[in-house]
Design a protein around this motif. Structure first.
Motif, PDB file in Angstrom:
ATOM      1  N   GLU A  41     -47.125 -21.867  -1.145  1.00 32.25           N
ATOM      2  CA  GLU A  41     -45.758 -22.170  -0.706  1.00 32.25           C
ATOM      3  C   GLU A  41     -44.774 -21.717  -1.784  1.00 32.25           C
ATOM      4  OE1 GLU A  41     -43.792 -23.190   1.864  1.00 32.25           O
ATOM      5  OE2 GLU A  41     -42.166 -23.102   0.401  1.00 32.25           O
ATOM      6  N   ALA A  42     -43.740 -20.994  -1.311  1.00 31.57           N
ATOM      7  CA  ALA A  42     -42.798 -20.388  -2.257  1.00 31.57           C
ATOM      8  C   ALA A  42     -41.856 -21.399  -2.903  1.00 31.57           C
ATOM      9  CB  ALA A  42     -41.992 -19.312  -1.533  1.00 31.57           C
ATOM     10  N   ARG A  55     -31.350 -35.107   8.010  1.00 35.08           N
ATOM     11  CA  ARG A  55     -31.702 -34.293   9.185  1.00 35.08           C
ATOM     12  C   ARG A  55     -32.953 -34.826   9.856  1.00 35.08           C
ATOM     13  NH1 ARG A  55     -32.974 -28.180   9.914  1.00 35.08           N
ATOM     14  NH2 ARG A  55     -33.710 -28.993  11.893  1.00 35.08           N
ATOM     15  N   ALA A 137     -45.218 -20.603  -5.409  1.00 32.70           N
ATOM     16  CA  ALA A 137     -45.904 -19.312  -5.540  1.00 32.70           C
ATOM     17  C   ALA A 137     -45.641 -18.514  -4.271  1.00 32.70           C
ATOM     18  CB  ALA A 137     -47.400 -19.535  -5.722  1.00 32.70           C
ATOM     19  N   ALA A 180     -47.868 -18.941   8.129  1.00 31.48           N
ATOM     20  CA  ALA A 180     -46.893 -19.912   8.662  1.00 31.48           C
ATOM     21  C   ALA A 180     -45.664 -19.837   7.759  1.00 31.48           C
ATOM     22  CB  ALA A 180     -47.497 -21.306   8.674  1.00 31.48           C
ATOM     23  N   GLY A 182     -42.606 -18.694   8.330  1.00 35.11           N
ATOM     24  CA  GLY A 182     -41.258 -18.781   8.880  1.00 35.11           C
ATOM     25  C   GLY A 182     -40.791 -17.555   9.654  1.00 35.11           C
ATOM     26  N   VAL A 206     -25.363 -28.986  12.464  1.00 33.25           N
ATOM     27  CA  VAL A 206     -26.137 -30.223  12.564  1.00 33.25           C
ATOM     28  C   VAL A 206     -25.511 -31.262  11.644  1.00 33.25           C
ATOM     29  CG1 VAL A 206     -28.417 -31.244  12.243  1.00 33.25           C
ATOM     30  CG2 VAL A 206     -28.220 -28.886  13.018  1.00 33.25           C
ATOM     31  N   GLY A 311     -46.390 -21.045  14.205  1.00 37.71           N
ATOM     32  CA  GLY A 311     -45.054 -21.621  14.025  1.00 37.71           C
ATOM     33  C   GLY A 311     -43.982 -20.554  14.111  1.00 37.71           C
ATOM     34  N   GLN A 323     -37.782 -27.498  20.966  1.00 37.58           N
ATOM     35  CA  GLN A 323     -39.191 -27.169  21.204  1.00 37.58           C
ATOM     36  C   GLN A 323     -39.866 -26.434  20.044  1.00 37.58           C
ATOM     37  OE1 GLN A 323     -41.129 -27.920  23.894  1.00 37.58           O
ATOM     38  NE2 GLN A 323     -39.472 -29.125  24.737  1.00 37.58           N
ATOM     39  N   PHE A 325     -40.589 -26.676  16.625  1.00 43.58           N
ATOM     40  CA  PHE A 325     -41.676 -27.255  15.838  1.00 43.58           C
ATOM     41  C   PHE A 325     -42.764 -27.813  16.757  1.00 43.58           C
ATOM     42  CE2 PHE A 325     -43.667 -30.975  13.804  1.00 43.58           C
ATOM     43  CZ  PHE A 325     -44.481 -30.259  12.941  1.00 43.58           C
ATOM     44  N   ASN A 326     -42.352 -28.397  17.873  1.00 40.63           N
ATOM     45  CA  ASN A 326     -43.352 -28.943  18.803  1.00 40.63           C
ATOM     46  C   ASN A 326     -44.342 -27.856  19.230  1.00 40.63           C
ATOM     47  OD1 ASN A 326     -42.490 -31.741  19.149  1.00 40.63           O
ATOM     48  ND2 ASN A 326     -40.617 -30.875  19.982  1.00 40.63           N
TER      49      ASN A 326
HETATM   50  C1  LIG Z   1     -30.647 -26.718  14.171  1.00 39.36           C
HETATM   51  C2  LIG Z   1     -32.115 -26.795  14.464  1.00 39.36           C
HETATM   52  C3  LIG Z   1     -32.635 -27.931  15.063  1.00 39.36           C
HETATM   53  C4  LIG Z   1     -33.984 -27.985  15.400  1.00 39.36           C
HETATM   54  N1  LIG Z   1     -34.468 -29.101  16.025  1.00 39.36           N
HETATM   55  C5  LIG Z   1     -35.749 -29.132  16.422  1.00 39.36           C
HETATM   56  C6  LIG Z   1     -36.269 -30.258  17.109  1.00 39.36           C
HETATM   57  O1  LIG Z   1     -35.569 -31.249  17.323  1.00 39.36           O
HETATM   58  N2  LIG Z   1     -37.566 -30.228  17.524  1.00 39.36           N
HETATM   59  C7  LIG Z   1     -38.378 -29.143  17.279  1.00 39.36           C
HETATM   60  O2  LIG Z   1     -39.556 -29.159  17.677  1.00 39.36           O
HETATM   61  N3  LIG Z   1     -37.925 -28.072  16.591  1.00 39.36           N
HETATM   62  C8  LIG Z   1     -36.632 -28.037  16.162  1.00 39.36           C
HETATM   63  N4  LIG Z   1     -36.182 -26.963  15.462  1.00 39.36           N
HETATM   64  C9  LIG Z   1     -37.122 -25.884  15.089  1.00 39.36           C
HETATM   65  C10 LIG Z   1     -37.935 -26.243  13.818  1.00 39.36           C
HETATM   66  O3  LIG Z   1     -37.034 -26.592  12.784  1.00 39.36           O
HETATM   67  C11 LIG Z   1     -38.792 -25.052  13.385  1.00 39.36           C
HETATM   68  O4  LIG Z   1     -39.508 -24.568  14.496  1.00 39.36           O
HETATM   69  C12 LIG Z   1     -39.802 -25.463  12.316  1.00 39.36           C
HETATM   70  O5  LIG Z   1     -39.168 -26.100  11.242  1.00 39.36           O
HETATM   71  C13 LIG Z   1     -40.538 -24.214  11.809  1.00 39.36           C
HETATM   72  O6  LIG Z   1     -41.471 -24.586  10.807  1.00 39.36           O
HETATM   73  P1  LIG Z   1     -42.374 -23.468  10.100  1.00 39.36           P
HETATM   74  O7  LIG Z   1     -43.219 -24.243   9.134  1.00 39.36           O
HETATM   75  O8  LIG Z   1     -43.021 -22.594  11.100  1.00 39.36           O
HETATM   76  O9  LIG Z   1     -41.342 -22.522   9.337  1.00 39.36           O
HETATM   77  P2  LIG Z   1     -40.416 -22.816   8.072  1.00 39.36           P
HETATM   78  O10 LIG Z   1     -39.876 -24.196   8.112  1.00 39.36           O
HETATM   79  O11 LIG Z   1     -39.443 -21.698   7.999  1.00 39.36           O
HETATM   80  O12 LIG Z   1     -41.423 -22.748   6.832  1.00 39.36           O
HETATM   81  C14 LIG Z   1     -41.871 -21.533   6.295  1.00 39.36           C
HETATM   82  C15 LIG Z   1     -42.304 -21.791   4.854  1.00 39.36           C
HETATM   83  O13 LIG Z   1     -42.878 -20.596   4.330  1.00 39.36           O
HETATM   84  C16 LIG Z   1     -42.471 -20.440   2.984  1.00 39.36           C
HETATM   85  N5  LIG Z   1     -42.550 -19.006   2.652  1.00 39.36           N
HETATM   86  C17 LIG Z   1     -41.778 -18.003   3.146  1.00 39.36           C
HETATM   87  N6  LIG Z   1     -42.162 -16.821   2.626  1.00 39.36           N
HETATM   88  C18 LIG Z   1     -43.204 -17.087   1.797  1.00 39.36           C
HETATM   89  C19 LIG Z   1     -44.028 -16.270   0.962  1.00 39.36           C
HETATM   90  N7  LIG Z   1     -43.867 -14.937   0.872  1.00 39.36           N
HETATM   91  N8  LIG Z   1     -45.002 -16.865   0.225  1.00 39.36           N
HETATM   92  C20 LIG Z   1     -45.186 -18.218   0.298  1.00 39.36           C
HETATM   93  N9  LIG Z   1     -44.423 -19.034   1.061  1.00 39.36           N
HETATM   94  C21 LIG Z   1     -43.460 -18.470   1.805  1.00 39.36           C
HETATM   95  C22 LIG Z   1     -41.040 -20.980   2.972  1.00 39.36           C
HETATM   96  O14 LIG Z   1     -40.647 -21.392   1.658  1.00 39.36           O
HETATM   97  C23 LIG Z   1     -41.131 -22.143   3.948  1.00 39.36           C
HETATM   98  O15 LIG Z   1     -41.420 -23.374   3.300  1.00 39.36           O
HETATM   99  C24 LIG Z   1     -34.834 -26.888  15.103  1.00 39.36           C
HETATM  100  C25 LIG Z   1     -34.325 -25.758  14.476  1.00 39.36           C
HETATM  101  C26 LIG Z   1     -32.976 -25.698  14.155  1.00 39.36           C
HETATM  102  C27 LIG Z   1     -32.434 -24.462  13.486  1.00 39.36           C
END
Ligand SMILES: Cc1cc2nc3c(=O)[nH]c(=O)nc-3n(C[C@H](O)[C@H](O)[C@H](O)COP(=O)(O)OP(=O)(O)OC[C@H]3O[C@@H](n4cnc5c(N)ncnc54)[C@H](O)[C@@H]3O)c2cc1C
Length: 423
Positions: A41-42, A55, A137, A180, A182, A206, A311, A323, A325-326
């Motif tokens: 994780e970065a 939030r 990292a 995962a 992002g 938000v 994700g 939807q 994160f779900n």
């Molecule tokens: C305004 C808003 C409201 C929302 N509300 C909801 C909700 O109510 N319900 C719901 O289900 N979803 C909701 N979502 C969506 C939800 O926030 C996302 O789908 C979810 O947070 C995505 O998680 P993730 O772990 O896939 O990605 P991220 O949260 O983007 O995590 C990716 C991680 O990867 C790390 N990373 C990136 N590049 C590297 C690299 N090269 N090396 C190592 N690490 C790296 C980053 O530091 C980060 O920690 C909302 C989104 C928004 C914008």
């Protein structure tokens, strides 16, 4: 002398890149297996204190079940506000659609939970597990070989490789790479996996609001031609009785963003109140405002051997239907479920396992991303004929049992829930 078997064996069975909610959930889902797992994780996970305006994220019933299966739910429950009913309407129209937990035979349609609480519960579990965590990292290069994936990792701290360096670089190998990382996934870019992006030219602002009346656990979604405004009930810092705080997610055209952020709290509350109406009395206090640019990013299904996307790295959606994160958590449950079916002697990065993962997730992914996109485009469109369709669409969802059931199951996440998640 180093044994040749030791030279040939990849360092890890599974490398998870990204420790956001999805990557950390996958690491927790696999933590009790005998696989050798590394999570990279970065960023340092943020540590924040509970606050009335922190939030939140709305978890649906399927996510509650998955977190129950992972043994995380009991830690989230004290902070989780049950959503007992939802009310969907369009400004200036008579049609509404309503769903209630009682009708669905459930205790709640979903739960609004602080991000802080989910992150803290997952990371605490990882600290107590045998998962190796490299943080902070960053993965900077990836190469795929027949039996392994090699990852170049740059650490901001001297704990990964070179003990004398403030920024150390090392290479590790694993049989499976679960990306995962992002919506702007570095793994996707480094491996040339394409993605289609639709910029909605909107931002979500938000914040939290205090209401002059208790919200009684009802979530509201109010569509306007400039974008939806959602009000999702929150606990009063863990207390659930007579709660009067809610998450306010207001989607605006990007050109209106600076005006929304520059407005005084009073003016912003007045504008939000005008759009929302008086169902919950007056909006009396505003929390901090955070803005997020909104785009839909749909990655191609990974054809790169030994690589799975999960994700937001796989699909990033507009938050209108809550939807994103779900859906990502169901990616986690799907992949972890397939890995649980193989033996220690098997290969978690095998092509048939990854093909099975793609096939398992395809329907849920396309249904939820398509439905979310359709909602954004239908409700953001000013075409007069569409306005009529929208009114009758809401009325139809409210009154037609088959359609109601289908929309409700979609909302609860039950279509994509893998077998084995807690009931
Ligand atoms: C305004 C808003 C409201 C929302 N509300 C909801 C909700 O109510 N319900 C719901 O289900 N979803 C909701 N979502 C969506 C939800 O926030 C996302 O789908 C979810 O947070 C995505 O998680 P993730 O772990 O896939 O990605 P991220 O949260 O983007 O995590 C990716 C991680 O990867 C790390 N990373 C990136 N590049 C590297 C690299 N090269 N090396 C190592 N690490 C790296 C980053 O530091 C980060 O920690 C909302 C989104 C928004 C914008």
């Amino acid at each position: 002398m180093v044994e040749s078997a030791a030279i040939n064996k990849p360092d890890y069975d599974i490398a998870i890149v990204g420790g956001g909610l999805v990557g950390a959930s996958l690491a927790v889902a696999l933590a009790e297996s005998s696989w050798r797992i590394v999570l990279i994780e970065a960023a340092q996970p943020p540590i924040s204190q509970p606050a009335w305006d922190e939030r939140c994220i709305a978890l649906n019933d399927a996510s509650r079940r998955i977190f129950e299966t992972l043994g995380i739910w009991r830690e989230l429950e004290p902070d989780a506000m049950p959503i007992l009913a939802t009310h969907i309407s369009e400004r200036g129209c008579f049609g509404t659609a309503r769903f209630s937990a009682a009708d669905a035979g459930l205790e709640a349609l979903g739960y609004n939970v602080p991000l802080r609480a989910i992150g803290a519960a997952l990371w605490q579990r990882l600290r107590d597990s045998r998962v190796q965590v490299l943080c902070p990292a960053r993965v900077t290069a990836v190469s795929v070989n027949t039996d392994r994936v090699e990852l170049q990792i740059v650490s901001a701290e001297p704990n990964v490789a070179d003990q004398d360096s403030a920024s150390a670089s090392t290479t590790i190998s694993a049989r499976l790479l679960a990306a995962a990382d992002g919506a702007q996934s570095a793994v996707r870019a480094l491996l040339g996996i394409g993605a289609q992006t639709r910029d909605y030219a909107q931002h979500a602002v938000v914040s939290a609001v205090r209401l002059s009346r208790p919200h009684a656990g009802v979530a509201y979604e109010r569509f306007t031609t400039s974008g939806p405004l959602a009000l999702i009930p929150k606990t009063n810092l863990g207390a659930r009785d007579n709660c009067n705080a809610a998450s306010l997610v207001w989607t605006l055209p990007s050109e209106q963003l600076s005006a929304a952020l520059d407005a005084s709290d009073y003016d912003y509350l007045q504008q939000a109140q005008t759009v929302f109406g008086g169902r919950l009395g007056r909006f009396t206090e505003l929390g901090r405002r955070f803005a997020y640019p909104l785009a839909r990013v749909i990655a191609e299904v990974s054809k790169v051997p030994r690589v799975a996307l999960l994700g937001n790295a796989a699909q990033s959606l507009h938050p209108v239907a809550a939807q994103g994160f779900n859906l990502g958590l169901r990616d986690v449950a799907g992949l972890a479920g397939l890995i649980a079916e193989i033996n220690d002697a098997d290969d978690p990065g095998a092509a048939d396992l990854l093909a099975g993962f793609s096939a398992l997730r395809a329907g849920d992914r396309s249904r939820v991303s398509g439905f979310t996109d359709l909602m954004v485009r239908t409700f953001s469109n000013r075409l007069p004929g569409l306005a009529q369709t929208r009114h009758w669409g809401l009325v139809a969802v409210d009154l037609l049992p088959g359609l109601r059931e289908s929309v409700l199951r979609q909302h609860l996440g039950h279509f994509g829930l893998p077998a084995g998640a807690a009931r």
